[in-house]
Design an enzyme around this catalytic site. Structure first.
Site, short mmCIF file in Angstrom:
data_model
loop_
_atom_site.label_atom_id
_atom_site.label_comp_id
_atom_site.label_asym_id
_atom_site.label_seq_id
_atom_site.Cartn_x
_atom_site.Cartn_y
_atom_site.Cartn_z
N SER A 239 61.05 21.64 58.05
CA SER A 239 59.63 21.63 58.35
C SER A 239 59.27 22.75 59.33
O SER A 239 60.14 23.39 59.91
CB SER A 239 59.24 20.28 58.96
OG SER A 239 59.64 20.26 60.31
N LYS A 240 57.96 22.92 59.47
CA LYS A 240 57.47 23.97 60.35
C LYS A 240 57.98 23.77 61.78
O LYS A 240 58.17 24.72 62.52
CB LYS A 240 55.94 23.96 60.35
CG LYS A 240 55.39 24.25 58.97
CD LYS A 240 53.94 24.62 58.96
CE LYS A 240 53.59 25.05 57.54
NZ LYS A 240 52.26 25.54 57.36
N ARG A 241 58.16 22.52 62.17
CA ARG A 241 58.58 22.23 63.55
C ARG A 241 60.07 22.50 63.79
O ARG A 241 60.49 22.70 64.91
CB ARG A 241 58.33 20.76 63.90
CG ARG A 241 56.93 20.31 63.60
CD ARG A 241 56.16 19.95 64.87
NE ARG A 241 54.74 19.94 64.58
CZ ARG A 241 53.90 20.91 64.91
NH1 ARG A 241 54.34 21.97 65.58
NH2 ARG A 241 52.63 20.85 64.60
#
Ligand code: GLU
Length: 505
Positions: free
Chosen positions: A261-263
């Protein structure tokens, strides 16, 4: 044979995730292998998710990777415009065509009314699905008398156009990667095709444009697989020939547990975006971390595809030659940050010393050191095998630019013998007499002096390294001496003698 036409169709909702870049890459490789056309289409019909700068970020990312659209927002082309917001007026007629045909209908339910239905279903542990099970009881052109819904339209009452999902029908889907899939329409909802703001939804615009742009193969991420039954049905409703579909596997976190994910990038210390994202919540990029685009592309190419051989290093042209959808995996691909560095290390070794020196000079300049390229070429050559990034050259060579202020105490304890000061003084004299300060000349002179005096080479060299570097690291000692030059070398020996002096163990 029909010419292959593929498209990469990102929505400009933020920085492009590396999974998106991989989708673009696979489309590009597939198209080029088949001598086909690769199109960049910007899907910006969802104005609520539009982010300024995102489209530019997408085009710059592709450019950095060497993925060149044949048709697109910047390139133009015979099927443009390639930005959906500029094609806005074209979609309504298609939605209306489906209404006329009986495959879609107008729905006037207010968002709050639907929200309430969703909420009460949830409270009963159910999910609310707008489809044949409930549509007769809701406010739409199928449930309301014709004069009434026609009046609503005349009076500009807000409406959406929904697809009328067939009742209890098995839809047979074919995907080049996932094979045959059967989905029953009762599990699906009457998706909105056209919104009250006059914009099409993703589904309508995407299918209409793929048709109008004569797309032959749709290669996209697995997250779009749930949309496939609707897209199949839309092609059927329009009586259009379907393109072929290929849904690419997910990119997984390094531990294999879930989607990358982006995180994750910030949490795990690696970028998940190709370039630095400068707006709002900023994000790191591969380019700014010092990755070469060749390394980035090579790494991405193998996340979800394999060449069927042990070969791992591929240039873009080689990838184009060998890429095929049959070798794309079904299972998710684990992202491996170590492997990404490994690729960069490989590509860095292929760069000329001059190229690396030019890049390293920028880093030095920012630190206030000014050296000519020839000097830096020699330096880069000494350490390049040890580094994966140009920025790491500094960590390997800092002592060339800054004389040691302190000396590693463990090394002193281990390497500084009572006789060391005498040895270093003798060594100074040997070096001082030399006019040729090349690595070979200094090595020859020093080794001869060691032999003549019957000294132990290791003892002398370790002490010399300590005073020149401050620790027991760095490249071959005579390369260090030669690069520093006579004056600096002698100064460092002097300073070492003063500071460490007669250290007694
Ligand atoms: N606009 C969609 C996206 O953002 C396109 C999906 C597709 O390729 O159909 O990924």
């Amino acid at each position: 044979m029909q010419q292959v036409r593929v498209r990469f169709a990102p929505s400009p909702t933020g920085p492009l995730h590396i999974g998106g870049v991989r989708t673009a890459l696979y489309n590009y490789l597939f198209a080029k292998k088949q001598k086909g056309i690769f199109i960049l289409r910007i899907e910006d019909t969802d104005r609520s998710r539009f982010v300024n700068g995102a489209e530019e970020y997408i085009t710059e990312s592709l450019k950095w990777c060497g993925i060149k659209p044949d048709e697109g927002v910047l390139e133009g082309g015979p099927y443009g415009p390639y930005r959906q917001s500029e094609r806005k007026d074209l979609y309504r007629q298609y939605a209306e065509k489906l209404v006329e045909k009986g495959d879609a209908y107008y729905a006037f339910d207010a968002p709050e009314e639907l929200e309430l239905l969703r909420y009460s279903a949830e409270k009963k542990g159910q999910t609310f699905t707008y489809n044949s099970s409930v549509r007769d009881k809701l406010k739409n052109s199928l449930s309301l008398p014709e004069p009434e819904w026609k009046r609503f339209i005349r009076e500009d009452k807000p409406y959406v156009i929904r697809y009328k999902m067939p009742v209890n029908e098995d839809v047979n889907l074919d995907d080049l990667i996932r094979g045959h899939i059967v989905v029953n329409t009762d599990t699906l909802d009457d998706k909105v095709l056209f919104k009250s703001d006059g914009m099409p939804t993703y589904h309508l615009a995407n299918v209409v444009d793929d048709y109008l742009m004569k797309i032959t193969h749709i290669i996209r991420g697995e997250e779009w697989l749930p949309s496939l039954p609707l897209h199949f049905l839309l092609y059927r409703s329009f009586a259009w020939e379907k393109p072929l579909f290929a849904h690419l596997p997910l990119l997984l976190k390094p531990d294999g547990k879930g989607k990358l994910s982006k995180r994750d990038g910030d949490k795990m210390g690696f970028p998940v975006f190709p370039l630095y994202w400068p707006y709002g919540e900023t994000a790191r990029g591969y380019r700014e971390e010092g990755y070469y685009p060749e390394a980035f592309v090579n790494m991405l190419s193998l996340l979800g595809w394999n060449p069927g051989t042990e070969k791992e290093i591929f240039s873009m042209d080689e990838l184009i030659n060998v890429f095929s959808l049959d070798r794309v995996h079904k299972a998710g691909s684990r992202f491996d940050p170590e492997k990404a560095r490994w690729f960069n290390h490989h590509y860095l070794q292929q760069k000329s010393n001059k190229q690396l020196a030019i890049e390293f000079r920028e880093i030095l300049r920012a630190k206030g050191f000014h050296h000519d390229i020839i000097q830096l070429e020699t330096l880069v050559d000494l350490v390049k095998e040890r580094v994966s990034f140009v920025k790491d050259i500094w960590d390997e060579t800092d002592f060339f630019f800054i004389a040691p202020k302190a000396y590693d105490s463990e090394v002193i304890t281990k390497r500084w013998k009572p006789e060391t000061p005498e040895h270093l003084k003798g060594l100074k004299e040997v070096l001082d007499e030399l006019s040729d300060f090349t690595p070979a000349a200094t090595e020859q002179a020093v080794k001869m002096w060691i032999t003549q005096n019957g000294y132990h080479t290791g003892t002398i060299m370790n002490a010399l390294r300590l005073v020149l570097v401050g620790a027991s690291r760095g490249p071959h000692i005579f390369n260090i001496i030669s690069w520093l030059g006579k004056e600096e070398t002698l100064n460092r020996i002097d300073r070492g003698l003063t500071v460490i002096g007669n250290h007694s163990r």
